[in-house]
Scaffold this motif. Structure first.
Motif, mmCIF file in Angstrom:
data_model
loop_
_atom_site.group_PDB
_atom_site.id
_atom_site.type_symbol
_atom_site.label_atom_id
_atom_site.label_comp_id
_atom_site.label_asym_id
_atom_site.label_seq_id
_atom_site.Cartn_x
_atom_site.Cartn_y
_atom_site.Cartn_z
ATOM 1 N N ILE A 57 -3.243 25.312 -6.792
ATOM 2 C CA ILE A 57 -2.623 26.369 -5.996
ATOM 3 C C ILE A 57 -3.534 26.685 -4.824
ATOM 4 N N PRO A 58 -3.043 26.519 -3.581
ATOM 5 C CA PRO A 58 -3.912 26.734 -2.411
ATOM 6 C C PRO A 58 -4.221 28.206 -2.194
ATOM 7 N N ALA A 59 -5.317 28.478 -1.465
ATOM 8 C CA ALA A 59 -5.648 29.837 -1.071
ATOM 9 C C ALA A 59 -4.567 30.375 -0.146
ATOM 10 N N GLY A 60 -4.331 31.694 -0.219
ATOM 11 C CA GLY A 60 -3.312 32.290 0.629
ATOM 12 C C GLY A 60 -2.927 33.660 0.131
ATOM 13 N N PRO A 61 -1.757 34.181 0.542
ATOM 14 C CA PRO A 61 -1.309 35.494 0.092
ATOM 15 C C PRO A 61 -1.264 35.573 -1.430
ATOM 16 N N LEU A 62 -1.744 36.708 -1.975
ATOM 17 C CA LEU A 62 -1.843 36.846 -3.427
ATOM 18 C C LEU A 62 -0.473 36.769 -4.091
ATOM 19 N N GLU A 72 4.761 27.918 -12.770
ATOM 20 C CA GLU A 72 4.242 26.695 -13.377
ATOM 21 C C GLU A 72 3.789 26.908 -14.821
ATOM 22 N N SER A 73 3.377 28.134 -15.145
ATOM 23 C CA SER A 73 2.904 28.391 -16.508
ATOM 24 C C SER A 73 4.017 28.849 -17.428
ATOM 25 N N GLY A 74 5.167 29.277 -16.860
ATOM 26 C CA GLY A 74 6.278 29.759 -17.667
ATOM 27 C C GLY A 74 6.071 31.165 -18.186
ATOM 28 N N PRO A 90 -8.062 33.351 -3.620
ATOM 29 C CA PRO A 90 -8.831 32.138 -3.306
ATOM 30 C C PRO A 90 -8.176 30.863 -3.805
ATOM 31 N N GLY A 91 -7.041 30.983 -4.530
ATOM 32 C CA GLY A 91 -6.373 29.796 -5.049
ATOM 33 C C GLY A 91 -6.898 29.378 -6.409
ATOM 34 N N LEU A 92 -6.392 28.252 -6.885
ATOM 35 C CA LEU A 92 -6.708 27.807 -8.242
ATOM 36 C C LEU A 92 -6.640 26.288 -8.292
ATOM 37 N N ASN A 93 -7.697 25.658 -8.766
ATOM 38 C CA ASN A 93 -7.718 24.211 -8.922
ATOM 39 C C ASN A 93 -8.464 23.847 -10.200
ATOM 40 N N GLY A 94 -7.792 23.105 -11.086
ATOM 41 C CA GLY A 94 -8.400 22.696 -12.339
ATOM 42 C C GLY A 94 -7.538 23.109 -13.508
ATOM 43 N N ARG A 95 -8.088 23.032 -14.715
ATOM 44 C CA ARG A 95 -7.347 23.362 -15.932
ATOM 45 C C ARG A 95 -7.758 24.756 -16.396
ATOM 46 N N TYR A 96 -6.751 25.602 -16.635
ATOM 47 C CA TYR A 96 -7.003 26.991 -16.997
ATOM 48 C C TYR A 96 -6.005 27.438 -18.057
ATOM 49 N N THR A 97 -6.444 28.351 -18.942
ATOM 50 C CA THR A 97 -5.507 29.115 -19.754
ATOM 51 C C THR A 97 -4.932 30.207 -18.874
ATOM 52 N N ALA A 98 -3.924 30.932 -19.376
ATOM 53 C CA ALA A 98 -3.324 31.989 -18.574
ATOM 54 C C ALA A 98 -4.339 33.077 -18.212
ATOM 55 N N PRO A 99 -5.115 33.613 -19.153
ATOM 56 C CA PRO A 99 -6.097 34.639 -18.765
ATOM 57 C C PRO A 99 -7.109 34.121 -17.747
ATOM 58 N N SER A 161 2.452 21.168 -3.030
ATOM 59 C CA SER A 161 2.637 19.871 -3.694
ATOM 60 C C SER A 161 3.469 18.928 -2.838
ATOM 61 N N LEU A 162 3.182 17.632 -2.950
ATOM 62 C CA LEU A 162 4.017 16.600 -2.343
ATOM 63 C C LEU A 162 5.221 16.267 -3.216
ATOM 64 N N LEU A 163 5.224 16.757 -4.457
ATOM 65 C CA LEU A 163 6.284 16.460 -5.414
ATOM 66 C C LEU A 163 7.239 17.639 -5.517
ATOM 67 N N ALA A 164 8.523 17.382 -5.274
ATOM 68 C CA ALA A 164 9.553 18.399 -5.446
ATOM 69 C C ALA A 164 9.987 18.426 -6.905
ATOM 70 N N ARG A 165 10.371 19.609 -7.379
ATOM 71 C CA ARG A 165 10.828 19.710 -8.770
ATOM 72 C C ARG A 165 12.104 18.906 -8.996
ATOM 73 N N GLY A 166 12.975 18.870 -8.002
ATOM 74 C CA GLY A 166 14.223 18.142 -8.162
ATOM 75 C C GLY A 166 15.023 18.220 -6.883
ATOM 76 N N GLN A 167 16.327 17.967 -6.990
ATOM 77 C CA GLN A 167 17.216 17.982 -5.834
ATOM 78 C C GLN A 167 18.652 18.085 -6.314
ATOM 79 N N SER A 168 19.546 18.399 -5.391
ATOM 80 C CA SER A 168 20.977 18.435 -5.705
ATOM 81 C C SER A 168 21.770 17.603 -4.709
ATOM 82 N N SER A 169 21.092 16.847 -3.847
ATOM 83 C CA SER A 169 21.774 16.085 -2.799
ATOM 84 C C SER A 169 22.569 14.914 -3.348
#
Length: 831
Positions: A57-62, A72-74, A90-99, A161-169
């Motif tokens: 998750i890139p840095a940006g508005p909270l 992404e975490s559900g 500041p964003g988030l990069n790596g593997r994390y639990t929810a807390p 992300s460069l990957l879209a979740r899906g499409q309807s086209s």
């Protein structure tokens, strides 16, 4: 030659090997972390809060960072809307639990996440932290509560992300890439921004599965896009088909969230066209959180660009967004100058808890001076090949194009309590395209010694065209046989009209179009006195009803079945004073377009799929008796393998396809139709087979990639021509890597476009056929981004790193050079 590896055809000249090695090292440097991650043990089972997941998750508005984290975490997140206003993450990069994830995202914000007894999370000020005064309207802001959107066709913006979740086209159903039984490529907002792709032309040049052949310096040439060896004739905006000659390559991408490319026959959703691909331009939507972004760019050839994007909540249930862009610059082509403007606005109003009204308006204008309709002559009069410099311009100084595009839209969307959704859309597009061209290509071939012997082609097209379209759909789940399935029903009505004066084409009576010497050409020729000689009347109506269903007979198998019934009517004529009108009418009533697909889940990451898709294209060609030929019939049979890896962060696709197009129009010798045009007969058309590979997503939390490889084999009938040389193999690759630790503000990127050889046979009376050829070539690009702060980023894009000289297009009429080495520097600031 038969045993050579396919990629060996893309090896560049020795002079480029050093640059290629350096770029390859930069792209493959992160391979070590990927292998380490692949070999790591799986995360322990548990709840969403207990199990660590990978995030990027890139840095940006909270608010945007928390929304993406929840999606992404559900997790369920509840907080007063004003609590995050004005705060950054500041964003988030790596593997994390929810807390752990909440702790990292909220660092420095003065807030903390509190887990509730029901497992949801809330936000509150951290004890002892210095708090900024709350916004004056905070008490009036509603509490934002509910699971973040996980819709498969949700906006890609803000995902990083460069990957879209899906499409309807593809089918009108919201499907993941893995569950879609066709090859699909999506270029997300992240890709467009990272690589600074600011026009639809830029995007499609780099899009997997698309071959773009730029046949002129004008950026709207209508025959420049190909997929699977056939011309792409379908473009849509937000799922609504545009008229076939609404030239869209020059459109600005600042207003688009993503661009979806569905390859193969796409008649279910786009109606008429070729079995090549359809391109759906998805526009941005308003944001709930207030945001503003300003981007300024400077580049080669006096390129200047400003872009402003502002959005947020205006009042209770009312959200808005405005996008503006201005661009101006010259070109590597002498005397060519282009400029463009964009204004886009969209409003969303909640009419109730489940009803949304959207109003949108768009205006784009693009102009060019000293631009041509085709490129440079390919051969001289003696059959020798021309060798003009990249910068040579065969256009006159008065050649110009002025395109104005306007669009108004109204959407009404309602969600029912049973999970069904209804959508009603009314749009009106207007395109006013005024083009005046004077250029030379093969209107007489020049002498290689004196430069004399050729003349200008002359054309003036002031063509206004409008389209009004109504689209309605109803979709949702239903129970059958103890399982849940999905159904979509749709209706489409479209009316297009273009009435305009015609002018002498290619030659103007009384005008001396001879070019004295092509070697001393400066573009100085007088403009003809254009005089209308007739009128063109054009009306087209389309009506269609369509349906698609996704059935799940078992846990592993899903079936997609659909059909479209289309009624098509075109009334057109040319009217000249003192002459009978020349009608050009056609009609199709109740043409059925079927769609069948199946996806079988082999294992957790892998699925097999197969599909049969179809499409048709009405023709204007007539036989010797004046009868319009039956429509072109296109179909695609496709089968392949799709995979989703690393928690669905990486998508892989392999497709084997066979496309067929029948009733192809071939000239009937020297015979003429009653309207004076050449007479044609319909023949058994093209058979094209091939394979495609697609890879997109995150290889590691810091390393992303999007790549596509296409290989085709053609069986073409006598007389078949696309008037352009196409490669049999195309490879496209883009990759970006964000550094870690103290260098985490830096992002490196690179890419390549590689094509196998292509050729065409030149026009002219030569003792032996003259072939103009382009050898296999590779073009390398690179990029560098640096985050000056959480709000500001500076980017540098380097294109055609090795300054490769190649033909962007070789056609029966002309050839055009590709863009040489150039650089683009941009500064982006978020308020």
């Amino acid at each position: 030659m038969a045993h050579r590896h396919p990629l060996s055809l893309f090896m560049p000249r020795p002079a480029a090997l050093a640059a290629r090695s350096l770029l390859g090292a930069a792209l493959l440097a992160p391979l070590g972390p990927l292998l380490a991650q692949t070999a790591a043990p799986a995360a322990p089972a548990g709840s969403a809060a207990e199990a660590p997941r990978a995030y990027a998750i890139p840095a940006g508005p909270l608010a945007a960072a928390l929304t993406r984290f929840a999606a992404e975490s559900g997790l369920l997140l509840a907080a007063p809307a004003g609590l995050t206003q004005g705060r950054m993450s500041p964003g988030l990069n790596g593997r994390y639990t929810a807390p752990q994830g909440f702790e990292a995202l909220l660092q420095g914000s003065g807030l903390e996440a509190l887990r509730q007894p029901d497992g949801s999370y809330g936000l509150r000020p951290r004890a002892g932290a210095v708090q900024a005064p709350p916004p004056a309207t905070e008490e009036a802001l509603p509490v934002v509560r509910g699971r973040a959107s996980r819709a498969l066709d949700a906006p890609s913006e803000g995902s990083g992300s460069l990957l879209a979740r899906g499409q309807s086209s593809a089918t009108g159903l919201s499907l993941s890439l893995r569950d879609t039984p066709q090859a699909v490529a999506v270029l997300t907002r992240e890709r467009l921004s990272e690589q600074q792709l600011v026009s639809v032309e830029d995007v499609l040049l780099h899009a997997p599965g698309i071959t773009f052949k730029k046949k002129a310096s004008a950026d709207d040439n209508e025959k420049g896009l190909f997929a699977r060896g056939m011309e792409v004739s379908n473009m849509l905006v937000d799922g609504v088909s545009m008229p076939k000659d609404f030239h869209a390559l020059g459109l600005d991408t600042a207003l688009y969230d993503r661009i979806e490319v569905v390859r193969g026959a796409t008649g279910l959703m786009s109606g008429t066209g070729n079995p090549a691909a359809s391109i759906n331009l998805i526009r941005k939507k308003p944001t709930r959180e207030t945001q503003a972004e300003l981007t300024a760019s400077l580049g080669a050839w006096s390129h200047k660009r400003l872009e402003l994007d502002v959005g947020g909540t205006l009042g209770t249930g009312l959200r808005a967004r405005a996008v503006g862009a201005w661009q101006s610059g010259d070109s590597y082509i002498d005397r060519l100058h282009q400029r463009s403007e964009l204004l886009y606005g969209v409003l969303e109003q909640d009419l109730g808890p489940n009803t949304l009204l959207t109003l949108s308006a768009e205006h784009q204008r693009k102009r060019c001076e000293a631009c041509t309709y085709f490129g440079l002559p390919g051969v001289f009069a003696d059959g020798s090949l021309t060798q003009f410099p990249n910068s040579y311009n065969s256009a006159t100084n008065w050649s110009r194009q002025d395109r104005r595009r306007a669009s108004l839209g109204l959407n009404l969307e309602h969600g029912f309590e049973n999970g069904w959704k209804g959508l009603l859309s009314l749009t009106r597009h207007g395109d006013n395209n005024r083009r005046s061209y004077g250029w030379f290509s093969d209107n007489g071939l020049a002498d290689p010694q004196t430069g004399a012997g050729t003349s200008l082609w002359l054309a003036y097209w002031p063509i206004p065209k409008t389209q009004t379209a109504l689209q309605a759909s109803l979709s949702g789940p239903f129970e059958w046989g103890g399982r849940q399935h999905e159904l979509m029903l749709g209706l489409n009505l479209a009316h297009s009209r273009a009435d305009y004066d015609t002018y002498p084409l290619w030659r103007v009576p009384g005008y001396d179009a001879r070019v004295p010497n092509v070697f001393e050409w400066t573009g100085e020729m007088p403009e003809p006195a254009w005089q209308a000689n007739g009128r063109r009347l054009f009306t087209e109506r389309q009506r269609a009803v369509y349906a698609a269903a996704r059935l799940r007979p078992s846990e592993a198998l899903s079936l997609v079945a659909g059909a479209r019934w289309t009624w098509f009517d075109q009334q057109a004529s040319y009217e000249y004073p003192g002459e009978p009108s020349y009608p050009d009418n056609m009609a199709e009533h109740g043409r059925l377009i079927p769609y069948l697909g199946a996806v079988y889940k082999l294992s957790e990451p892998l699925s097999l799929y197969a599909s049969y898709t179809s499409i048709f294209q009405p023709q204007q060609s007539q036989d010797v008796n004046g009868k319009v030929l039956d429509p072109l019939l296109g179909k695609t049979v496709e089968a392949g393998l799709k995979g989703a890896f690393f928690d669905d962060r990486l998508s892989l696709g392999l497709a084997l396809f066979r496309s067929v197009q029948d009733n192809y129009a071939v000239a009937d010798g020297d015979k003429l139709a009653p309207n004076g045009d050449s007479a044609y007969v319909a023949v058994r058309g093209a058979r094209i087979r091939g394979l495609e590979l697609d890879l997109v997503g995150a290889l590691t939390p810091r390393w992303q990639v999007q790549a596509g490889y296409t290989q085709i084999r053609q069986q073409l009938p006598e007389g078949w021509t696309l008037n352009v040389g196409l490669p049999k193999r195309v490879l496209k690759l883009y990759s970006s890597y964000r550094l870690g630790g103290a260098a985490s503000a830096w992002t490196l990127s690179g890419g390549l476009r590689a094509e196998s050889a292509s050729q065409f046979t030149a026009r002219g009376s030569f003792p032996q056929p003259v072939v103009v050829a382009q050898k296999a070539f590779t073009v390398f690009d690179a990029g560098l981004r640096y985050a000056l702060s959480p709000q500001s980023t500076v980017s540098l894009s380097l294109r055609n790193l090795t300054d490769k000289r190649y033909y962007a297009s070789i056609a029966v009429y002309s050839k055009s050079y590709g863009e040489p080495f150039n650089a683009l520097l941009s500064l982006q600031h978020r308020f």
